[in-house]
Design an enzyme around this catalytic site. Sequence first.
Site, PDB file in Angstrom:
ATOM      1  N   ASP A 284     115.152  15.397 -71.748  1.00  0.00           N
ATOM      2  CA  ASP A 284     116.550  15.223 -72.174  1.00  0.00           C
ATOM      3  C   ASP A 284     117.377  16.433 -71.728  1.00  0.00           C
ATOM      4  O   ASP A 284     116.828  17.479 -71.395  1.00  0.00           O
ATOM      5  CB  ASP A 284     116.628  15.033 -73.714  1.00  0.00           C
ATOM      6  CG  ASP A 284     116.162  16.274 -74.495  1.00  0.00           C
ATOM      7  OD1 ASP A 284     115.263  16.138 -75.330  1.00  0.00           O
ATOM      8  OD2 ASP A 284     116.695  17.376 -74.239  1.00  0.00           O
TER       9      ASP A 284
ATOM     10  N   HIS B 202     108.441  18.716 -66.951  1.00  0.00           N
ATOM     11  CA  HIS B 202     108.118  17.278 -66.854  1.00  0.00           C
ATOM     12  C   HIS B 202     109.273  16.474 -66.260  1.00  0.00           C
ATOM     13  O   HIS B 202     109.304  15.253 -66.374  1.00  0.00           O
ATOM     14  CB  HIS B 202     107.755  16.708 -68.238  1.00  0.00           C
ATOM     15  CG  HIS B 202     106.440  17.206 -68.740  1.00  0.00           C
ATOM     16  ND1 HIS B 202     106.034  17.033 -70.044  1.00  0.00           N
ATOM     17  CD2 HIS B 202     105.433  17.880 -68.130  1.00  0.00           C
ATOM     18  CE1 HIS B 202     104.829  17.554 -70.203  1.00  0.00           C
ATOM     19  NE2 HIS B 202     104.448  18.093 -69.051  1.00  0.00           N
TER      20      HIS B 202
ATOM     21  N   CYS C 272     113.824   8.964 -54.510  1.00  0.00           N
ATOM     22  CA  CYS C 272     113.461   7.783 -53.717  1.00  0.00           C
ATOM     23  C   CYS C 272     112.029   7.947 -53.224  1.00  0.00           C
ATOM     24  O   CYS C 272     111.689   8.948 -52.595  1.00  0.00           O
ATOM     25  CB  CYS C 272     114.412   7.676 -52.520  1.00  0.00           C
ATOM     26  SG  CYS C 272     113.968   6.370 -51.367  1.00  0.00           S
TER      27      CYS C 272
ATOM     28  N   CYS D  90     118.536   6.842 -47.653  1.00  0.00           N
ATOM     29  CA  CYS D  90     117.855   6.061 -46.603  1.00  0.00           C
ATOM     30  C   CYS D  90     118.163   4.564 -46.702  1.00  0.00           C
ATOM     31  O   CYS D  90     117.608   3.760 -45.954  1.00  0.00           O
ATOM     32  CB  CYS D  90     116.343   6.296 -46.683  1.00  0.00           C
ATOM     33  SG  CYS D  90     115.566   5.544 -48.123  1.00  0.00           S
TER      34      CYS D  90
ATOM     35  N   GLY E 231     108.113  22.764 -81.490  1.00  0.00           N
ATOM     36  CA  GLY E 231     108.235  21.306 -81.523  1.00  0.00           C
ATOM     37  C   GLY E 231     107.330  20.579 -80.564  1.00  0.00           C
ATOM     38  O   GLY E 231     107.729  19.575 -79.973  1.00  0.00           O
ATOM     39  N   THR E 232     106.094  21.056 -80.404  1.00  0.00           N
ATOM     40  CA  THR E 232     105.152  20.339 -79.545  1.00  0.00           C
ATOM     41  C   THR E 232     103.803  20.214 -80.236  1.00  0.00           C
ATOM     42  O   THR E 232     103.367  21.119 -80.938  1.00  0.00           O
ATOM     43  CB  THR E 232     105.008  21.009 -78.162  1.00  0.00           C
ATOM     44  OG1 THR E 232     104.072  20.265 -77.370  1.00  0.00           O
ATOM     45  CG2 THR E 232     104.552  22.455 -78.258  1.00  0.00           C
ATOM     46  N   SER E 233     103.163  19.062 -80.023  1.00  0.00           N
ATOM     47  CA  SER E 233     101.883  18.783 -80.700  1.00  0.00           C
ATOM     48  C   SER E 233     100.718  19.479 -80.018  1.00  0.00           C
ATOM     49  O   SER E 233      99.597  19.438 -80.503  1.00  0.00           O
ATOM     50  CB  SER E 233     101.626  17.267 -80.706  1.00  0.00           C
ATOM     51  OG  SER E 233     101.534  16.804 -79.357  1.00  0.00           O
TER      52      SER E 233
ATOM     53  N   ALA F  26     112.808  22.296 -87.039  1.00  0.00           N
ATOM     54  CA  ALA F  26     113.308  23.196 -85.980  1.00  0.00           C
ATOM     55  C   ALA F  26     114.701  23.743 -86.306  1.00  0.00           C
ATOM     56  O   ALA F  26     114.975  24.931 -86.104  1.00  0.00           O
ATOM     57  CB  ALA F  26     113.335  22.461 -84.647  1.00  0.00           C
TER      58      ALA F  26
END
Length: 235
Positions: A94, A109, A117, A140, A177-179, A221
């Site tokens: 995001d 990520h 493309c 293209c 905020g990450t597992s 958070a």
Amino acid sequence: MAQYSKIVVLTGAGLSAESGLHTFRDKDGIWSKYDYREVATPEGYSRNPALVLNFYNERRRQNAHVKPNAAHIALTRLEAEYPGSVLTVTQNIDPLHEMAGAKNLIHMHGEIAKAFCTACRMRRKIGIADITLETVCPACSTAGKMRPDVVWFGEMPYEMDTIYDALGRCDLFISIGTSGTVYPAAGFVAEASRSGAHTVELNLEPSEGASEFKEAIHGRATEVVPAYVDRLLKT
Ligand code: BV8
């Protein structure tokens, strides 16, 4: 004299949860509704490109109305005001870090607002536009070969050399905020520890890698991140 000179911040979906975006592995998370093998792998894309394009078109539409929350804003303040260097590495696709004013930022990520493309590799910003099998590449002119510029399972995350270099030099690593489920991001805390950094986890609950952190502050958070940034800016 500031306590630290080089800070690396890793963020995950929990940072954007209070801006209204679903996380992946919480009870109503994205992977409870979709099978990641169908919508977040190259194999899934080649099997059923329309399903994958629609999965990201839906998430892109959800991104269209979101706003940064107090945690994103606090991290931008840290980057702007801290006397040492601050690099934010986000797993999130995001645009909330940029919307909050972040400058020294890596989307490892990828970004949902970008596309590339698969015929000519041209990359471009698409904002909130849908990608369909009719979308024509402006470079293209091939139709149906545009895909979201996000890193799927089995694909190499972006800017890994820069990230590992920063982890090797940092003296503070903050994970927010990450597992701690997805690699190579989940292995960053071990890299930072190897370079002697202090390591802190700011998360709603202990992550899968919680035992690898020297310090942990659990909570939402929008509460724990501004408080921690205040603490850093005061020392
Ligand atoms: C790769 C696509 C190799 C974009 C995603 C060991 C080493 C290396 C790789 C592997 C390995 N073991 C396995 C692998 C393969 C795989 C992997 O890790 N699998 C896992 C499932 C075991 N990794 C890969 O495939 C990676 N690539 O390794 O390539 C390679 C080598 C050479 C050449 C080519 C390739 C690619 C990984 C990227 C996959 N893409 N998504 C998108 O659709 O978004 S992953 C997906 O999970 C998201 O991107 C997300 O960023 C990521 C991590 O999720 P989190 O952000 O942590 O979110 P989650 O819901 O899990 O957790 C949220 C947390 O927040 C929770 O803890 C919750 O408590 C907390 N929270 C909730 N609310 C709040 C909160 N905290 C605070 N406040 C709140 N309000």
